[in-house]
Design an enzyme around this catalytic site. Structure first.
Site, PDB file in Angstrom:
ATOM      1  N   GLU A 109     -35.200  84.760 -43.195  1.00  0.00           N
ATOM      2  CA  GLU A 109     -36.473  85.486 -43.333  1.00  0.00           C
ATOM      3  C   GLU A 109     -37.649  84.512 -43.431  1.00  0.00           C
ATOM      4  O   GLU A 109     -38.736  84.798 -42.932  1.00  0.00           O
ATOM      5  CB  GLU A 109     -36.438  86.408 -44.546  1.00  0.00           C
ATOM      6  CG  GLU A 109     -35.387  87.499 -44.459  1.00  0.00           C
ATOM      7  CD  GLU A 109     -35.403  88.294 -43.167  1.00  0.00           C
ATOM      8  OE1 GLU A 109     -36.507  88.574 -42.639  1.00  0.00           O
ATOM      9  OE2 GLU A 109     -34.322  88.622 -42.659  1.00  0.00           O
ATOM     10  N   HIS A 148     -38.844  83.534 -39.989  1.00  0.00           N
ATOM     11  CA  HIS A 148     -39.806  84.523 -39.468  1.00  0.00           C
ATOM     12  C   HIS A 148     -41.189  84.283 -40.081  1.00  0.00           C
ATOM     13  O   HIS A 148     -42.200  84.246 -39.382  1.00  0.00           O
ATOM     14  CB  HIS A 148     -39.372  85.948 -39.823  1.00  0.00           C
ATOM     15  CG  HIS A 148     -38.168  86.445 -39.105  1.00  0.00           C
ATOM     16  ND1 HIS A 148     -38.099  86.578 -37.748  1.00  0.00           N
ATOM     17  CD2 HIS A 148     -36.969  86.874 -39.578  1.00  0.00           C
ATOM     18  CE1 HIS A 148     -36.916  87.071 -37.406  1.00  0.00           C
ATOM     19  NE2 HIS A 148     -36.208  87.239 -38.509  1.00  0.00           N
TER      20      HIS A 148
END
Length: 148
Positions: free
Chosen positions: A65, A68
């Site tokens: 994550e 990202h």
């Protein structure tokens, strides 16, 4: 565990960059370990992945994550299909797909009369409207796989 502080620590140690937003637990996530929200920069994580698989795998989900997150704010390709994302994920030893927490439950099994192709479905299929996608043969209804 304070999740935001943990994510900040992972970001500093593994990326050498600061995490400036909020990380929150989200028990409603079922098919994913975490989620990045570009509109406000926060991250959601499924606490079940930490409970079931342990901190080592959860850290890999956090790295995923954060890939990202950091790529988005650098203006680079932050989506799964982007080469920059794949390269960064490999560099920081992030996990590409989180392991499944739940088994897929299929209630109906259909097979083709002609080629034998098997189709597993959660919902009932009208056999008068659908044919085999492989050979266009007729489908037959097999016995239910999960009877309640």
């Amino acid at each position: 565990m304070d999740l935001t502080k943990y994510v900040q620590m992972v970001s500093r140690e593994d990326f050498g960059q600061a995490f400036r937003h909020v990380a929150v637990w989200n028990r409603r996530l079922r098919s994913t370990g975490g989620r990045f929200f570009p509109h406000d920069g926060h991250l959601d994580f499924n606490p079940k992945h930490l409970e079931v698989f342990g901190e080592a795998l959860f850290r890999q989900i956090v790295r995923h994550e954060l890939c990202h997150y950091h790529l988005y704010f650098q203006g680079k390709g932050y989506r799964h299909r982007d080469q920059e994302f794949k390269i960064l994920l490999k560099q920081v030893d992030g996990i590409r797909y989180a392991p499944k927490l739940y088994e897929d439950s299929y209630n109906y099994t259909y097979s083709c009369q002609k080629c034998g192709q098997v189709y597993l479905r959660k919902r009932r299929v009208n056999l008068n409207h659908y044919r085999c996608g492989k050979c266009q043969g007729y489908l037959i209804d097999n016995v239910k796989t999960n009877q309640s």
